[in-house]
Enzyme design. Structure first.
Site, PDB file in Angstrom:
ATOM      1  N   HIS A   1      14.790  12.085  14.934  1.00 56.50           N
ATOM      2  CA  HIS A   1      14.581  13.396  15.551  1.00 56.50           C
ATOM      3  C   HIS A   1      15.417  13.536  16.826  1.00 56.50           C
ATOM      4  O   HIS A   1      16.116  14.537  17.029  1.00 56.50           O
ATOM      5  CB  HIS A   1      13.085  13.557  15.850  1.00 56.50           C
ATOM      6  N   GLU A   2      15.351  12.527  17.691  1.00 55.89           N
ATOM      7  CA  GLU A   2      16.064  12.598  18.972  1.00 55.89           C
ATOM      8  C   GLU A   2      17.573  12.509  18.773  1.00 55.89           C
ATOM      9  O   GLU A   2      18.336  13.193  19.466  1.00 55.89           O
ATOM     10  CB  GLU A   2      15.562  11.524  19.936  1.00 55.89           C
TER      11      GLU A   2
ATOM     12  N   HIS B   1      18.853  15.812  17.902  1.00 54.56           N
ATOM     13  CA  HIS B   1      19.042  16.656  19.094  1.00 54.56           C
ATOM     14  C   HIS B   1      20.430  16.431  19.697  1.00 54.56           C
ATOM     15  O   HIS B   1      21.073  17.375  20.166  1.00 54.56           O
ATOM     16  CB  HIS B   1      17.986  16.358  20.158  1.00 54.56           C
TER      17      HIS B   1
END
Length: 181
Positions: free
Chosen positions: A130-131, A134
């Site tokens: 997820h990060e 980003h």
């Protein structure tokens, strides 16, 4: 404590690929501290620099009592997958089913420029993916199938915070696995 405002969905910085970190200096260490303090205050399981408006490839995580950060990550993903709800501090109060790799081996650097490897499964694997997304200007809703993404976009447009010019999120009413990613 250096808690910073978290950028919300709609902010262009969340859709912009971050630049690799070149200087492992005092400013990077301050950024890691700001990310960590803001993530813990939110509370979240992870936070990437673009969520604070900084276009650098660095993120922090706090999963299963493991607190850490990773600079300039590269990922090796397992072929096995997991399905589960995923949330994001930049989309407060919302969570949607999202498919991710079950395991991850992430290689990168710590804030001092020393090579490190982060290995994990389940929530840690989900958080690292997820990060890292980003850092590539990708939001977790981009990983959803078209029908689910359409429902997610409807929920986003109906969210109380959508269109709010103040990009500050201190507390999210929904915690995915106790904290939003």
């Amino acid at each position: 404590m250096a808690v910073k405002p978290i950028r919300l969905f709609g902010d262009p910085v969340l859709r912009t690929a971050a630049e690799p970190v070149a200087d492992f200096d005092k400013e990077l260490r301050l950024l890691v501290k700001d990310l960590t303090d803001t993530m813990i205050d939110a509370p979240g399981a992870g936070l990437a620099a673009p969520q604070l408006g900084v276009g650098l490839r660095v993120f922090t995580y706090y999963v299963d009592d493991r607190l850490g950060h990773l600079v300039n990550p590269s990922l090796d993903l397992s072929e096995e997958h997991q399905d589960g709800d995923e949330g994001c501090l930049s989309l407060p109060g919302l969570a949607f089913p999202t498919r991710r790799a079950y395991g991850v081996v992430a290689k990168g650097f710590n804030m001092h420029g020393e090579p490190i490897t982060v290995e994990g499964t389940e929530l840690l694997a989900r958080c690292v993916q997820h990060e890292t997304d980003h850092l590539d200007g990708i939001l977790f809703i981009d990983r959803m199938d078209p029908a689910q993404r359409k429902l997610a976009m409807k929920a986003i447009r109906e969210a109380e915070w959508f269109g709010d010019p103040a990009p500050v999120v201190r507390d999210s009413p929904h915690r995915t696995f106790g904290r939003a990613l």
